[in-house]
Design a protein around this motif. Structure first.
Motif, PDB file in Angstrom:
ATOM      1  N   GLN A 132       0.835  -1.206   0.000  1.00 51.30           N
ATOM      2  CA  GLN A 132       0.000   0.000   0.000  1.00 51.30           C
ATOM      3  C   GLN A 132       0.864   1.249   0.000  1.00 51.30           C
ATOM      4  OE1 GLN A 132      -3.324   0.276   2.674  1.00 51.30           O
ATOM      5  NE2 GLN A 132      -3.556  -1.925   2.812  1.00 51.30           N
ATOM      6  N   GLN A 133       1.948   1.184   0.780  1.00 60.14           N
ATOM      7  CA  GLN A 133       2.876   2.320   0.814  1.00 60.14           C
ATOM      8  C   GLN A 133       3.510   2.524  -0.561  1.00 60.14           C
ATOM      9  OE1 GLN A 133       6.836   1.776   1.712  1.00 60.14           O
ATOM     10  NE2 GLN A 133       7.039   3.444   3.192  1.00 60.14           N
ATOM     11  N   GLU A 134       3.930   1.403  -1.186  1.00 60.84           N
ATOM     12  CA  GLU A 134       4.569   1.482  -2.517  1.00 60.84           C
ATOM     13  C   GLU A 134       3.600   2.032  -3.559  1.00 60.84           C
ATOM     14  OE1 GLU A 134       5.935  -2.532  -2.882  1.00 60.84           O
ATOM     15  OE2 GLU A 134       7.571  -2.219  -1.445  1.00 60.84           O
ATOM     16  N   ALA A 135       2.352   1.571  -3.500  1.00 60.22           N
ATOM     17  CA  ALA A 135       1.337   2.053  -4.453  1.00 60.22           C
ATOM     18  C   ALA A 135       1.088   3.552  -4.263  1.00 60.22           C
ATOM     19  CB  ALA A 135       0.035   1.276  -4.269  1.00 60.22           C
ATOM     20  N   ALA A 136       1.067   4.003  -3.000  1.00 60.89           N
ATOM     21  CA  ALA A 136       0.833   5.424  -2.712  1.00 60.89           C
ATOM     22  C   ALA A 136       2.001   6.285  -3.199  1.00 60.89           C
ATOM     23  CB  ALA A 136       0.621   5.628  -1.217  1.00 60.89           C
ATOM     24  N   LEU A 137       3.219   5.747  -3.094  1.00 57.15           N
ATOM     25  CA  LEU A 137       4.395   6.459  -3.603  1.00 57.15           C
ATOM     26  C   LEU A 137       4.325   6.580  -5.122  1.00 57.15           C
ATOM     27  CD1 LEU A 137       7.353   5.040  -1.472  1.00 57.15           C
ATOM     28  CD2 LEU A 137       6.905   7.470  -1.842  1.00 57.15           C
ATOM     29  N   LYS A 138       3.958   5.466  -5.755  1.00 64.51           N
ATOM     30  CA  LYS A 138       3.892   5.400  -7.221  1.00 64.51           C
ATOM     31  C   LYS A 138       2.846   6.369  -7.777  1.00 64.51           C
ATOM     32  CE  LYS A 138       4.522   1.596 -10.464  1.00 64.51           C
ATOM     33  NZ  LYS A 138       4.347   0.158 -10.634  1.00 64.51           N
ATOM     34  N   SER A 139       1.701   6.443  -7.088  1.00 65.31           N
ATOM     35  CA  SER A 139       0.604   7.287  -7.589  1.00 65.31           C
ATOM     36  C   SER A 139       0.814   8.773  -7.252  1.00 65.31           C
ATOM     37  CB  SER A 139      -0.724   6.838  -6.976  1.00 65.31           C
ATOM     38  OG  SER A 139      -0.733   7.142  -5.589  1.00 65.31           O
ATOM     39  N   GLY A 140       1.767   9.045  -6.372  1.00 63.68           N
ATOM     40  CA  GLY A 140       2.000  10.436  -5.967  1.00 63.68           C
ATOM     41  C   GLY A 140       1.189  10.831  -4.739  1.00 63.68           C
ATOM     42  N   LEU A 141       0.358   9.907  -4.257  1.00 63.78           N
ATOM     43  CA  LEU A 141      -0.443  10.187  -3.069  1.00 63.78           C
ATOM     44  C   LEU A 141       0.471  10.364  -1.849  1.00 63.78           C
ATOM     45  CD1 LEU A 141      -3.385  10.478  -2.148  1.00 63.78           C
ATOM     46  CD2 LEU A 141      -3.458   8.011  -1.791  1.00 63.78           C
ATOM     47  N   LEU A 142       1.554   9.570  -1.823  1.00 62.58           N
ATOM     48  CA  LEU A 142       2.551   9.706  -0.762  1.00 62.58           C
ATOM     49  C   LEU A 142       3.730  10.484  -1.331  1.00 62.58           C
ATOM     50  CD1 LEU A 142       3.716   9.125   2.014  1.00 62.58           C
ATOM     51  CD2 LEU A 142       4.353   6.844   1.256  1.00 62.58           C
ATOM     52  N   ASN A 143       3.858  11.728  -0.902  1.00 64.02           N
ATOM     53  CA  ASN A 143       4.933  12.584  -1.393  1.00 64.02           C
ATOM     54  C   ASN A 143       6.183  12.341  -0.551  1.00 64.02           C
ATOM     55  OD1 ASN A 143       6.673  14.782  -1.876  1.00 64.02           O
ATOM     56  ND2 ASN A 143       4.965  16.104  -2.407  1.00 64.02           N
TER      57      ASN A 143
END
Length: 470
Positions: free
Chosen positions: A278-289
């Motif tokens: 989930q963390q990796e997906a959020a990083l990839k999508s830009g949701l996790l800056n």
């Protein structure tokens, strides 16, 4: 050698609420949570924070989920673990003060749907704004925890914190939390603070901080050594940065000491593995800056919470005035002083920040005063620790007398009015409360829900990608 008394520190897990609120704008869905609940329930946490704060608004606005349904599903899954929520006193989970009947009903329904512990705070630490929620939680046999919003300033002495802790105990709270929303609490000051609070009360003391300034794990260590009973941590994939210290790190830190948590690192590792994709997906999508994952020492220099800093940057960008950044940072403490030195936490942080931006951009202080600033200066949010600047107050509210009573005393009952307004959409009693807090967002959600249920008009149901203002 004298035997050391064992005093295991308890862990409150934030991954299902504050951790994803702090790092990915509260976008974790219920479906992303449910598969790991059974394992989390075996850990032996003091509690899991999973509701309240921004989760309510974000569920409705962005995820098209019913927050009450989420709570019921989590309650079904957590058979052995207490569930905790964050509650903004008389603001509940919204941004205005509500009448007592709305606050009481919200507390009642939160506990009925599965909440055990309600953490209640006020952005001014005005205890009058917490009375109704605490009494309601006591009445419903829930655990009422009062959170003190930690901040710096010459009025916030150790004596102030000690006295406030005593008043909190007298109010009927079951525990106290020191809520350091900006990551300002330094390790050695933490020792003094915990000792002062412990001297003022016999209640359990819980510590909440963020890693924004980089000192949080060391602060936790000193707090625990000084007698803190519980600390708030987040599973490692959603820890650090603007979130909390990592659960596994703090468990390992106290292992083999008198404060040993006794939690199983193998089980925690399995839980962390679940959240990593989930963390990796959020990083990839830009949701996790990646920016929010680092250390921002400006937090300590300007005493401004991380979320407030990013807000300022976007406001200045919009006005094509990024070069005014440092001027605004210098203006914030001045505005805060004019406003009676309140802690900077939702909603006071946003109000003080926006006013500071206006003061700088207008080239004249208080040439333009926001309606929210007028509310603060008019006493509509409650009492600040220091008097407000009378000149600024006069500029904002003219000859009108500022409110000195508890603001909610001036609000007549609202529940029946909300029930009437939302009548056509109500499918469960809780919908009245959803509407009371966010009328427009709730109406949009209710229409979406109806369309999903009937599938009569697929076009009406296609609100999945509709942009809603924050």
């Amino acid at each position: 050698m004298a035997e050391v008394t064992k005093k295991p520190v308890k862990i409150m897990e934030t991954v299902l609420r504050d951790a994803h609120q702090s790092l990915i704008a509260t976008r974790m869905t219920t479906e992303q949570m449910l598969p790991i609940i059974e394992k989390m329930d075996k850990v032996g946490y003091h509690a899991v924070e999973c509701w309240g704060g921004a989760t309510f608004d974000a569920s409705l606005r962005f995820l098209k989920e019913d927050p009450w349904e989420r709570l019921r599903k989590l309650r079904d899954g957590f058979k052995n673990t207490k569930l905790q929520m964050l509650f903004r006193g008389q603001n509940i989970l919204g941004y205005n003060h509500y009448a007592d009947d709305v606050v009481e009903y919200f507390v009642q329904k939160s506990i009925a749907n599965g909440i055990d512990i309600i953490r209640i705070f006020d952005c001014f630490n005005d205890l009058r704004n917490l009375q109704t929620a605490v009494k309601a939680a006591n009445r419903e046999k829930g655990h009422a925890q009062i959170a003190l919003s930690y901040t710096l300033g010459d009025a916030y002495t150790l004596e102030y914190w000690k006295e406030t802790a005593k008043r909190i105990e007298d109010m009927g709270a079951d525990s106290i939390c020191i809520k350091d929303m900006a990551g300002l609490l330094l390790p050695y000051q933490a020792t003094e603070l915990v000792e002062a609070v412990k001297a003022g009360t016999k209640l359990p003391v819980q510590i909440h901080t963020h890693c924004t300034s980089g000192v949080a794990p060391m602060t936790y260590m000193k707090c625990v050594e000084a007698g803190a009973d519980i600390i708030d941590t987040a599973m490692s994939p959603f820890s650090q940065g603007t979130s909390q210290p990592a659960t596994e790190v703090m468990v390992e830190t106290f292992k083999g000491t008198p404060y040993d948590t006794g939690l199983d690192q193998n089980l925690l590792a399995e839980i962390a593995e679940f959240f990593r994709p989930q963390q990796e997906a959020a990083l990839k999508s830009g949701l996790l800056n990646p920016k929010v994952m680092g250390v921002d020492i400006k937090t300590l220099l300007y005493q401004v919470p991380g979320g407030m800093l990013s807000n300022l940057v976007s406001q200045l960008k919009e006005a094509h005035a990024e070069d005014k950044y440092y001027e605004v940072l210098e203006e914030i403490p001045k505005v805060r002083k004019d406003f009676g030195e309140p802690p900077l936490v939702t909603p006071s942080s946003q109000i003080v920040g926006t006013q500071a931006v206006l003061n700088v951009l207008q080239g004249e202080r208080y040439k333009m005063i926001t309606k929210e600033s007028k509310k603060i200066l008019g006493g509509e949010f409650g009492q600040t620790i220091k008097p407000m600047n009378p000149e600024v107050q006069k500029k904002a509210i003219g000859d009108k007398e500022p409110i000195t009573c508890r603001p909610a005393d001036l609000i007549p009952p609202q529940l029946d009015k909300f029930r009437e307004e939302a009548a056509q959409y109500i499918q469960q009693e809780e919908d009245v409360l959803t509407y009371a807090l966010f009328p427009q967002v709730a109406t949009d959600f209710f229409k979406y829900r109806e369309a999903q249920q009937t599938k009569v008009d697929p076009a009406a149901a296609d609100t999945k990608n509709k942009a809603y203002p924050v």
